[in-house]
Design a protein around this motif. Structure first.
Motif, PDB file in Angstrom:
ATOM      1  N   TRP A 182       0.873  -1.186   0.000  1.00 25.99           N
ATOM      2  CA  TRP A 182       0.000   0.000   0.000  1.00 25.99           C
ATOM      3  C   TRP A 182       0.897   1.219   0.000  1.00 25.99           C
ATOM      4  O   TRP A 182       1.811   1.315   0.823  1.00 25.99           O
ATOM      5  N   SER A 183       0.672   2.094  -0.941  1.00 24.51           N
ATOM      6  CA  SER A 183       1.530   3.261  -1.076  1.00 24.51           C
ATOM      7  C   SER A 183       0.658   4.480  -1.327  1.00 24.51           C
ATOM      8  O   SER A 183      -0.038   4.566  -2.331  1.00 24.51           O
ATOM      9  N   LYS A 184       0.689   5.414  -0.385  1.00 20.90           N
ATOM     10  CA  LYS A 184      -0.203   6.564  -0.470  1.00 20.90           C
ATOM     11  C   LYS A 184       0.613   7.817  -0.814  1.00 20.90           C
ATOM     12  O   LYS A 184       1.496   8.215  -0.052  1.00 20.90           O
ATOM     13  N   LEU A 192       3.646   7.405   1.706  1.00 16.16           N
ATOM     14  CA  LEU A 192       3.543   6.512   2.864  1.00 16.16           C
ATOM     15  C   LEU A 192       3.399   5.094   2.330  1.00 16.16           C
ATOM     16  O   LEU A 192       2.611   4.850   1.419  1.00 16.16           O
ATOM     17  N   LYS A 196       1.219  -5.251   3.989  1.00 19.76           N
ATOM     18  CA  LYS A 196       0.098  -5.809   4.744  1.00 19.76           C
ATOM     19  C   LYS A 196      -0.043  -7.291   4.426  1.00 19.76           C
ATOM     20  O   LYS A 196       0.128  -7.701   3.289  1.00 19.76           O
ATOM     21  N   PHE A 198      -2.799 -10.539   5.140  1.00 24.43           N
ATOM     22  CA  PHE A 198      -4.179 -10.836   5.559  1.00 24.43           C
ATOM     23  C   PHE A 198      -4.332 -12.343   5.730  1.00 24.43           C
ATOM     24  O   PHE A 198      -3.991 -13.106   4.826  1.00 24.43           O
ATOM     25  N   GLU A 558      -5.374  -8.726   9.904  1.00 22.38           N
ATOM     26  CA  GLU A 558      -4.385  -7.995   9.102  1.00 22.38           C
ATOM     27  C   GLU A 558      -3.179  -7.677   9.979  1.00 22.38           C
ATOM     28  O   GLU A 558      -3.336  -7.221  11.113  1.00 22.38           O
ATOM     29  N   ARG A 560       0.148  -5.319   9.581  1.00 22.66           N
ATOM     30  CA  ARG A 560       0.762  -4.337   8.675  1.00 22.66           C
ATOM     31  C   ARG A 560       2.015  -3.755   9.330  1.00 22.66           C
ATOM     32  O   ARG A 560       2.100  -3.657  10.556  1.00 22.66           O
ATOM     33  N   ASP A 562       5.532  -0.859   8.399  1.00 22.62           N
ATOM     34  CA  ASP A 562       6.093   0.121   7.478  1.00 22.62           C
ATOM     35  C   ASP A 562       6.838  -0.584   6.347  1.00 22.62           C
ATOM     36  O   ASP A 562       7.562  -1.554   6.579  1.00 22.62           O
TER      37      ASP A 562
ATOM     38  N   TYR B  30      -3.566   1.348  -2.412  1.00 24.64           N
ATOM     39  CA  TYR B  30      -4.105   2.652  -2.049  1.00 24.64           C
ATOM     40  C   TYR B  30      -4.968   3.209  -3.176  1.00 24.64           C
ATOM     41  O   TYR B  30      -4.590   3.171  -4.343  1.00 24.64           O
ATOM     42  N   GLU B  36      -8.234  14.611  -0.226  1.00 25.03           N
ATOM     43  CA  GLU B  36      -7.983  14.850   1.201  1.00 25.03           C
ATOM     44  C   GLU B  36      -7.623  16.294   1.501  1.00 25.03           C
ATOM     45  O   GLU B  36      -7.570  16.689   2.662  1.00 25.03           O
ATOM     46  N   HIS B 157     -12.536  10.509   4.145  1.00 19.03           N
ATOM     47  CA  HIS B 157     -12.326   9.159   4.696  1.00 19.03           C
ATOM     48  C   HIS B 157     -13.657   8.466   4.995  1.00 19.03           C
ATOM     49  O   HIS B 157     -13.791   7.261   4.799  1.00 19.03           O
ATOM     50  N   VAL B 520       2.273   6.739   9.342  1.00 16.90           N
ATOM     51  CA  VAL B 520       1.035   5.971   9.510  1.00 16.90           C
ATOM     52  C   VAL B 520       0.936   5.599  10.978  1.00 16.90           C
ATOM     53  O   VAL B 520       1.934   5.206  11.586  1.00 16.90           O
ATOM     54  N   ASN B 523      -3.804   4.087  15.061  1.00 15.17           N
ATOM     55  CA  ASN B 523      -5.235   4.410  15.154  1.00 15.17           C
ATOM     56  C   ASN B 523      -5.912   4.690  13.825  1.00 15.17           C
ATOM     57  O   ASN B 523      -7.102   4.932  13.796  1.00 15.17           O
ATOM     58  N   GLN B 524      -5.153   4.697  12.738  1.00 18.80           N
ATOM     59  CA  GLN B 524      -5.760   5.023  11.451  1.00 18.80           C
ATOM     60  C   GLN B 524      -5.885   3.789  10.567  1.00 18.80           C
ATOM     61  O   GLN B 524      -4.963   2.995  10.473  1.00 18.80           O
ATOM     62  N   THR B 525      -7.035   3.675   9.905  1.00 20.51           N
ATOM     63  CA  THR B 525      -7.183   2.645   8.875  1.00 20.51           C
ATOM     64  C   THR B 525      -7.690   3.302   7.607  1.00 20.51           C
ATOM     65  O   THR B 525      -8.426   4.281   7.667  1.00 20.51           O
ATOM     66  N   ALA B 526      -7.297   2.758   6.493  1.00 22.90           N
ATOM     67  CA  ALA B 526      -7.696   3.297   5.192  1.00 22.90           C
ATOM     68  C   ALA B 526      -8.720   2.368   4.547  1.00 22.90           C
ATOM     69  O   ALA B 526      -8.520   1.148   4.492  1.00 22.90           O
ATOM     70  N   SER B 529      -8.502  -0.947   1.952  1.00 23.09           N
ATOM     71  CA  SER B 529      -7.271  -1.695   2.218  1.00 23.09           C
ATOM     72  C   SER B 529      -7.241  -2.274   3.627  1.00 23.09           C
ATOM     73  O   SER B 529      -7.030  -3.473   3.800  1.00 23.09           O
ATOM     74  N   ASP B 530      -7.430  -1.416   4.644  1.00 23.36           N
ATOM     75  CA  ASP B 530      -7.379  -1.899   6.025  1.00 23.36           C
ATOM     76  C   ASP B 530      -8.772  -2.274   6.528  1.00 23.36           C
ATOM     77  O   ASP B 530      -9.750  -1.585   6.240  1.00 23.36           O
ATOM     78  N   PHE B 531      -8.827  -3.311   7.342  1.00 27.02           N
ATOM     79  CA  PHE B 531     -10.056  -3.615   8.056  1.00 27.02           C
ATOM     80  C   PHE B 531     -10.074  -2.838   9.363  1.00 27.02           C
ATOM     81  O   PHE B 531      -9.067  -2.749  10.066  1.00 27.02           O
TER      82      PHE B 531
END
Lengths: 563, 563
Positions: A182-184, A192, A196, A198, A558, A560, A562, B30, B36, B157, B520, B523-526, B529-531
């Motif tokens: 995942w690359s944002k 970022l 990940k 799963f 999941e 995840r 860096d 992503y 955003e 988001h 990242v 506390n953040q999920t996207a 991609s993230d659950f």
């Protein structure tokens, strides 16, 4: 242990079958890898008819050892609905030993991944398929189904439903990839990035509570859906129908072991007479999934009390056929006659209430009064079952004394349009074989309503006189909404009536068969194509088999980090 | 009514977005169609920052009319966590009028089919997106989030999570074809043939019970999952955070209407102070689905009592970070400091318990004692929040007096390693802004355990001294199993420790972030991609978003007839 079957071998053998199942649940076309004809067996390692019979006979009067941990006793008192006692005893579990032992193999089973789990499930099914002739006798002598039905419904059709569940479970688990990068983007700064992974993970031990009438057909979907999604499965058979599921557990344990997994991922929990072990097991904290087919009372109890588990139930319903009009009167009568007679009406899908306008119906054979329709249907049933050998082959035997008692009481419920008749079974003199009864009721009378709006499980149908087809549709709606239905049938040549029936089934969530006059019957559904139940009315909270039946048997974890 | 938007237009506009969403939930890469950056808005019909502010200001002190049937009163008493009263009143429903009105449009919504439903949902999301700047103020002044967070989490988001739910709902409904021809060979006889039609049907009215902190982010998944699967949605917002969902309902009603559907498919149910309308609504027979985010007590009540409904809950949990070792000590401290500070720790995903070996940890900056780690983390938080303007931008305001009370009580729970500090907000003098507190606790002491094993929602974290990393992993396991967790974090350079943490998260079903030291945060999920949550531990019975979240919101009804 060294696996006799490697993942590579399993995939080479079974992946094409899984792929075909995956394709078919999307097209809903006809397909089955499990032959329906008894003569198709006997080669390539499968048991022939006499070999299956011999294998079954060898089990009688013996101890059915499964080499399970925590076996504290032996129990079993099955009596064939055809008369003979089976005399087989099964392991009775010490739950506090068995449940922890069942959890021991979970990690390896999880780490194997969804595809290998599916392959092992298909290996189990393929070994069961090879023993279909043995299973046919086991199902026949526990459910009372006639041989041919026990063979087909207890064998290939049940195996199809199991395979369907494996296919759904595989699709569901493979919707999320094993890993993702995942690359944002961050404008001019570096993106970022995260790696990940799963992993589908099991919920815990699944409990399958089997039923008396279709131990394999109703049991396999839950068993294989749970196992394929990583959960160990504890099989608690109906005390009158242990053998078919005990055979299944034995085969599953052997296949698991040969593939290098812990055989205790599938175990049997036979119960002592009147022990009610299901109630104890259902609320154990280790039990996270329950599949159940049986009475509404216990199904409701499970839903209310087994709060730590996902609970999938198939309970009682009241199945209706709306008879409005037809362009194939003979075909309609023949089709209905067979539906009412098959396995003595002891299917959860058998029609109970035939709603017929009191002013009669139009047909290709002219106008028919309510009385005409009922007496012509009675004659059609009599014709179908006139020959005792043929009748035995269709009816099978009554599964238990409760059904017999309900049948005998039915003649007191209203005017009997078709009396039930005793049929003797020359091969099994102890079998209780009865033709179905049809009772006339006036749909408008409250005391009649109290009768026909309750499930009368067994060979009992009600010819309910209604004011009109519109009245029939309203009664259908009320019946499905309040009592539930596994099936709905309708005969009509009117677009208005068929539209009203369809809309009612869509709104009340019931599966509809329209104008069946040939060789498909309202009580039959085919795996990969037909849904069994809807999961949206009181008869069942799940359908066999759809995404919802499998999706909540596992979760995805999941991890995840860096990039 | 004549639709202003045809299905053709909707598909032309939105199908590419749906297709990209469908692709992304499979790759988990992503992607987002919702910008955003605040400056990305203001063209192509979307509100700019000043336009959004003006739109929000125009709502203050007014009646928020939705033209809903059965409005018997007007109610509302929202006070911004930043001080001002909003002074907006919303329709209070006469439930017996509103619920039947919501059902009236169900048939047309069903008959539109899964694709058109998805397109209308995307039209709603696109109109919400255009008003992101208005929504940002609405979220800020109900949740207390700082502007930038309210803008992003409450805007793009949240919209991403809504779109994700639509994508899952579409996949699930389109797994079964609309129709199938089924033909079963019968040897030399003619094959058996059936024509089958399959229709996804709604369960009934869905109830969304909104939360105070993330009204849109936590609300959209359930709202759009239910609507996309054919169910009308009644939105019951938290009484302190009505406006964001009221705006959402207004946009949804307009879009539904413009597309030719009944706007009453989405309605608002605002409640009078202390009315507790959720409890009344939750057990109404018309309500078949409930989505809820909030306290464990009410979530448990819903699961136990709203038995007629599918209930999806996100409740309280205790989030843990295992601190074992790191090769980036500064990065770890900075990352943790931000996680603890963001929105004053008022996220269900904020870490609460930092498990640190009492003998210290190894880092790239040398060995660090337990005290070192805690004081360095405190310094890192102080550094992050040293500038008041920056602190205000990260912390936002405390959402309600309960959080403030918990924060004030925290200093009595143990040795305070980092005291909380008041920050003044020059723009909003009424805002209650506080930096987080870190309290030292000895993990081995039972009275400490009673503290750290309960959720202390808000800017309170516990630096829990443990005997070893193995001890930390065991405490992690117990915490997740008994209390639930939305997130788990871990810092370690040891394969053994990371393996043990991973295995624990797989077995106890918790989402794990490993060694996050960059931009990242745990506390953040996207979306896509993230659950969010796992659905497999006590913190939540569902994950955002997976197949299980949508699969049981509809059922499939089959109508079959002889070919």
């Amino acid at each position: 242990m060294a696996a006799e079957l490697t993942a590579h071998q399993l995939i080479a053998t079974h992946r094409p079958t899984l792929d075909q199942a995956l394709e078919t649940i999307r097209t809903r076309a006809y397909w089955s890898p499990h032959p329906e004809h008894p003569k198709a067996y006997g080669e390539n390692g499968s048991l022939s008819l006499p070999e299956g019979k011999a294998a079954f006979d060898a089990l009688l009067g013996s101890r059915f050892d499964l080499d399970q941990p925590g076996t504290d006793d032996w129990t079993g008192a099955e009596v064939s609905p055809y008369g003979p006692e089976l005399g087989i005893t099964y392991p009775h579990p010490d739950i506090d030993t068995l449940l922890p032992a069942m959890r021991a193999g979970m990690r390896a089973w999880r780490d194997a991944g969804a595809e290998v789990r599916a392959m092992v499930c298909l290996e189990i099914l393929s070994r069961i398929s090879a023993r279909t002739h043995e299973m046919a006798h086991a199902v026949m002598h526990t459910s009372g189904q006639a041989f041919m039905m026990a063979f087909q419904a207890g064998g290939p059709h049940a195996q199809d439903r199991g395979l369907e569940a494996v296919a759904y479970a595989y699709v569901e688990q493979s919707r999320t990839p094993d890993a993702a990068d995942w690359s944002k983007p961050q404008g001019k700064r570096d993106p970022l990035g995260l790696n990940k992974r799963f992993t589908p993970v099991a919920r815990g031990i699944a409990l399958l509570i089997g039923c008396n009438t279709f131990p394999t057909w109703n049991g396999y979907p839950g068993l294989f859906a749970s196992l394929a999604t990583g959960n160990p499965v504890l099989v608690k058979p109906h005390p009158r129908a242990v053998l078919p599921l005990a055979l299944t557990v034995r085969v599953a344990r052997e296949a698991l072991s040969d593939a290098g997994f812990d055989p205790n991922l599938v175990c049997l929990a036979a119960e002592r007479p009147d022990e009610g072990i299901a109630k104890t097991l259902a609320v154990r904290p280790e039990i996270k999934i329950i599949d159940y087919t049986g009475s509404t009372a216990f199904g409701d109890w499970l839903e209310a009390n087994a709060r730590q588990a996902q609970v999938y139930t198939e309970k009682a319903g009241v199945n209706t056929v709306v008879v409005d009009s037809t362009d194939n009167y003979k075909g309609m009568l023949a089709n209905l006659a067979f539906s009412l007679s098959l396995y003595s009406g002891q299917m959860c899908t058998t029609p109970q209430n035939l709603l017929i306008p009191r002013d009669g119906i139009t047909t290709d054979a002219g106008a028919k009064s309510y009385d005409d329709v009922v007496s012509d249907l009675a004659a059609s049933v009599n014709g179908l079952l006139g020959d005792d050998a043929r009748a035995n082959g269709i009816l099978g035997a009554l599964v238990n004394p409760d059904v017999k008692a309900r049948l005998e009481a039915a003649s007191g419920l209203g005017e009997v349009a078709l009396p039930s008749r005793e049929i003797s079974n020359p091969e099994f003199p102890g079998a209780v074989v009865r033709t179905p009864v049809i009772v006339k009721l006036d749909g408008a009378k409250p005391d009649a309503e109290a009768v026909y709006l309750n499930e009368c499980f067994g060979p009992v149908s009600f010819a309910v006189a209604v004011d009109s087809s519109a009245d029939a549709v309203e009664l259908l709606r009320r019946t499905v909404r309040d009592k539930g239905a596994m099936t709905v049938g309708a005969y009509t040549t009117s677009d208005e009536v068929s539209g009203a029936v369809e809309e009612t089934c869509l709104e009340e969530c019931a599966q509809l068969s329209l104008n069946l006059t040939g060789g498909v019957y309202v009580n039959q559904t085919a795996a990969f194509s037909d849904f069994h139940g809807s999961g949206g009315n009181p008869a069942a909270n799940a359908a066999l088999c759809d995404g919802a039946f499998v999706a909540n048997r596992f979760r995805v974890v999941e991890v995840r980090r860096d990039a």
